[in-house]
Write a protein that holds these residues in place. Structure first.
Motif, PDB file in Angstrom:
ATOM      1  N   ASN A 104      25.486  -5.389  -2.990  1.00  0.00           N
ATOM      2  CA  ASN A 104      26.720  -4.854  -2.397  1.00  0.00           C
ATOM      3  C   ASN A 104      27.670  -5.970  -1.980  1.00  0.00           C
ATOM      4  O   ASN A 104      28.888  -5.884  -2.182  1.00  0.00           O
ATOM      5  CB  ASN A 104      26.401  -3.955  -1.204  1.00  0.00           C
ATOM      6  N   ILE A 105      27.123  -7.006  -1.412  1.00  0.00           N
ATOM      7  CA  ILE A 105      27.955  -8.142  -0.994  1.00  0.00           C
ATOM      8  C   ILE A 105      28.605  -8.790  -2.211  1.00  0.00           C
ATOM      9  O   ILE A 105      29.787  -9.136  -2.192  1.00  0.00           O
ATOM     10  CB  ILE A 105      27.109  -9.159  -0.187  1.00  0.00           C
ATOM     11  N   LYS A 106      27.847  -8.933  -3.297  1.00  0.00           N
ATOM     12  CA  LYS A 106      28.400  -9.501  -4.534  1.00  0.00           C
ATOM     13  C   LYS A 106      29.565  -8.649  -5.055  1.00  0.00           C
ATOM     14  O   LYS A 106      30.586  -9.174  -5.495  1.00  0.00           O
ATOM     15  CB  LYS A 106      27.322  -9.612  -5.612  1.00  0.00           C
ATOM     16  N   GLN A 107      29.399  -7.339  -5.015  1.00  0.00           N
ATOM     17  CA  GLN A 107      30.459  -6.439  -5.488  1.00  0.00           C
ATOM     18  C   GLN A 107      31.716  -6.569  -4.626  1.00  0.00           C
ATOM     19  O   GLN A 107      32.835  -6.592  -5.147  1.00  0.00           O
ATOM     20  CB  GLN A 107      29.971  -4.993  -5.485  1.00  0.00           C
ATOM     21  N   LEU A 108      31.536  -6.658  -3.296  1.00  0.00           N
ATOM     22  CA  LEU A 108      32.695  -6.813  -2.410  1.00  0.00           C
ATOM     23  C   LEU A 108      33.442  -8.110  -2.708  1.00  0.00           C
ATOM     24  O   LEU A 108      34.670  -8.136  -2.770  1.00  0.00           O
ATOM     25  CB  LEU A 108      32.253  -6.790  -0.946  1.00  0.00           C
ATOM     26  N   ILE A 109      32.703  -9.161  -2.898  1.00  0.00           N
ATOM     27  CA  ILE A 109      33.330 -10.462  -3.190  1.00  0.00           C
ATOM     28  C   ILE A 109      34.086 -10.377  -4.511  1.00  0.00           C
ATOM     29  O   ILE A 109      35.211 -10.859  -4.634  1.00  0.00           O
ATOM     30  CB  ILE A 109      32.267 -11.581  -3.209  1.00  0.00           C
ATOM     31  N   ALA A 110      33.486  -9.737  -5.510  1.00  0.00           N
ATOM     32  CA  ALA A 110      34.140  -9.602  -6.817  1.00  0.00           C
ATOM     33  C   ALA A 110      35.415  -8.777  -6.685  1.00  0.00           C
ATOM     34  O   ALA A 110      36.436  -9.100  -7.301  1.00  0.00           O
ATOM     35  CB  ALA A 110      33.182  -8.965  -7.818  1.00  0.00           C
ATOM     36  N   GLN A 111      35.398  -7.717  -5.865  1.00  0.00           N
ATOM     37  CA  GLN A 111      36.596  -6.894  -5.667  1.00  0.00           C
ATOM     38  C   GLN A 111      37.713  -7.707  -5.015  1.00  0.00           C
ATOM     39  O   GLN A 111      38.867  -7.635  -5.431  1.00  0.00           O
ATOM     40  CB  GLN A 111      36.280  -5.669  -4.803  1.00  0.00           C
ATOM     41  N   TYR A 112      37.370  -8.470  -3.983  1.00  0.00           N
ATOM     42  CA  TYR A 112      38.391  -9.265  -3.307  1.00  0.00           C
ATOM     43  C   TYR A 112      38.949 -10.351  -4.229  1.00  0.00           C
ATOM     44  O   TYR A 112      40.125 -10.660  -4.182  1.00  0.00           O
ATOM     45  CB  TYR A 112      37.852  -9.871  -2.012  1.00  0.00           C
ATOM     46  N   GLN A 113      38.096 -10.925  -5.046  1.00  0.00           N
ATOM     47  CA  GLN A 113      38.585 -11.931  -5.985  1.00  0.00           C
ATOM     48  C   GLN A 113      39.497 -11.294  -7.026  1.00  0.00           C
ATOM     49  O   GLN A 113      40.499 -11.873  -7.428  1.00  0.00           O
ATOM     50  CB  GLN A 113      37.411 -12.651  -6.664  1.00  0.00           C
ATOM     51  N   GLY A 114      39.199 -10.080  -7.467  1.00  0.00           N
ATOM     52  CA  GLY A 114      40.040  -9.382  -8.434  1.00  0.00           C
ATOM     53  C   GLY A 114      41.391  -9.041  -7.836  1.00  0.00           C
ATOM     54  O   GLY A 114      42.434  -9.195  -8.475  1.00  0.00           O
ATOM     55  N   VAL A 115      41.410  -8.594  -6.579  1.00  0.00           N
ATOM     56  CA  VAL A 115      42.664  -8.270  -5.910  1.00  0.00           C
ATOM     57  C   VAL A 115      43.494  -9.529  -5.725  1.00  0.00           C
ATOM     58  O   VAL A 115      44.708  -9.529  -5.916  1.00  0.00           O
ATOM     59  CB  VAL A 115      42.390  -7.583  -4.545  1.00  0.00           C
ATOM     60  N   LYS A 116      42.868 -10.589  -5.406  1.00  0.00           N
ATOM     61  CA  LYS A 116      43.564 -11.864  -5.187  1.00  0.00           C
ATOM     62  C   LYS A 116      44.203 -12.350  -6.487  1.00  0.00           C
ATOM     63  O   LYS A 116      45.307 -12.883  -6.498  1.00  0.00           O
ATOM     64  CB  LYS A 116      42.576 -12.902  -4.649  1.00  0.00           C
ATOM     65  N   GLN A 117      43.519 -12.146  -7.597  1.00  0.00           N
ATOM     66  CA  GLN A 117      44.056 -12.594  -8.890  1.00  0.00           C
ATOM     67  C   GLN A 117      45.198 -11.698  -9.359  1.00  0.00           C
ATOM     68  O   GLN A 117      46.091 -12.132 -10.068  1.00  0.00           O
ATOM     69  CB  GLN A 117      42.949 -12.622  -9.939  1.00  0.00           C
ATOM     70  N   GLN A 118      45.202 -10.415  -8.985  1.00  0.00           N
ATOM     71  CA  GLN A 118      46.238  -9.484  -9.411  1.00  0.00           C
ATOM     72  C   GLN A 118      47.538  -9.675  -8.632  1.00  0.00           C
ATOM     73  O   GLN A 118      48.607  -9.331  -9.116  1.00  0.00           O
ATOM     74  CB  GLN A 118      45.762  -8.045  -9.239  1.00  0.00           C
ATOM     75  N   LEU A 119      47.461 -10.201  -7.413  1.00  0.00           N
ATOM     76  CA  LEU A 119      48.670 -10.404  -6.610  1.00  0.00           C
ATOM     77  C   LEU A 119      49.542 -11.484  -7.236  1.00  0.00           C
ATOM     78  O   LEU A 119      49.023 -12.517  -7.682  1.00  0.00           O
ATOM     79  CB  LEU A 119      48.302 -10.814  -5.182  1.00  0.00           C
ATOM     80  N   PRO A 120      50.835 -11.255  -7.272  1.00  0.00           N
ATOM     81  CA  PRO A 120      51.707 -12.300  -7.829  1.00  0.00           C
ATOM     82  C   PRO A 120      51.743 -13.495  -6.885  1.00  0.00           C
ATOM     83  O   PRO A 120      51.677 -13.353  -5.668  1.00  0.00           O
ATOM     84  CB  PRO A 120      53.069 -11.618  -7.912  1.00  0.00           C
ATOM     85  N   ALA A 121      51.823 -14.629  -7.475  1.00  0.00           N
ATOM     86  CA  ALA A 121      51.870 -15.845  -6.672  1.00  0.00           C
ATOM     87  C   ALA A 121      53.215 -15.927  -5.976  1.00  0.00           C
ATOM     88  O   ALA A 121      54.257 -15.708  -6.586  1.00  0.00           O
ATOM     89  CB  ALA A 121      51.654 -17.063  -7.553  1.00  0.00           C
ATOM     90  N   LYS A 122      53.205 -16.180  -4.731  1.00  0.00           N
ATOM     91  CA  LYS A 122      54.441 -16.278  -3.962  1.00  0.00           C
ATOM     92  C   LYS A 122      55.084 -17.621  -4.234  1.00  0.00           C
ATOM     93  O   LYS A 122      54.412 -18.653  -4.227  1.00  0.00           O
ATOM     94  CB  LYS A 122      54.165 -16.159  -2.474  1.00  0.00           C
TER      95      LYS A 122
END
Length: 132
Positions: A104-122
């Motif tokens: 579960n912890i691995k999945q949460l980390i993967a989700q946060y990393q995916g969200v971080k990559q989808q955000l446009p760079a400011k």
């Protein structure tokens, strides 16, 4: 320094000390040097009755060995008793739960990393400092 380079009287004193283990313990506990004992040994000799207090009897040595063996057996019995009380099925269940939590912890980390990559760079605007 090897024993062959020592003065013969010092070699004899070393042999004397090996025969009197309580003397070794006293010197180590009191953190005193060997010099006073060496001088006393030279003046009084090995046969002085005062040295008997530092000599261990064979009976005392045998008793100490028997006590240490008995303590070792007792500790072994305690460890074996604890090993017999282990329920391997419960242990396996706990390991399975821990493994699930880690997944579960691995999945949460993967989700946060995916969200971080989808955000446009400011884009940061350059900051200008003004002097008065």
């Amino acid at each position: 320094m090897s024993d062959t380079n020592l003065h013969p009287s010092i070699q004899a004193f070393r042999q004397f000390v090996q025969q009197h283990p309580k003397l070794i313990r006293e010197v180590r506990q009191n953190q005193t040097g060997w010099q006073p004992y060496y001088e006393k040994w030279v003046l009084l000799g090995e046969e002085d009755p005062s040295w008997q207090a530092y000599k261990e009897n064979e009976e005392q040595t045998g008793r100490a060995d028997a006590e240490s063996q008995e303590a070792g057996k007792e500790m072994f019995n305690k460890v074996m008793g604890m090993a017999n009380q282990f329920d391997l099925e419960k242990l396996q269940g706990h390991i399975h739960q821990l493994n699930g939590a880690l997944d579960n912890i691995k999945q949460l980390i993967a989700q946060y990393q995916g969200v971080k990559q989808q955000l446009p760079a400011k884009k940061q605007a350059p900051t200008f400092f003004h002097r008065d």
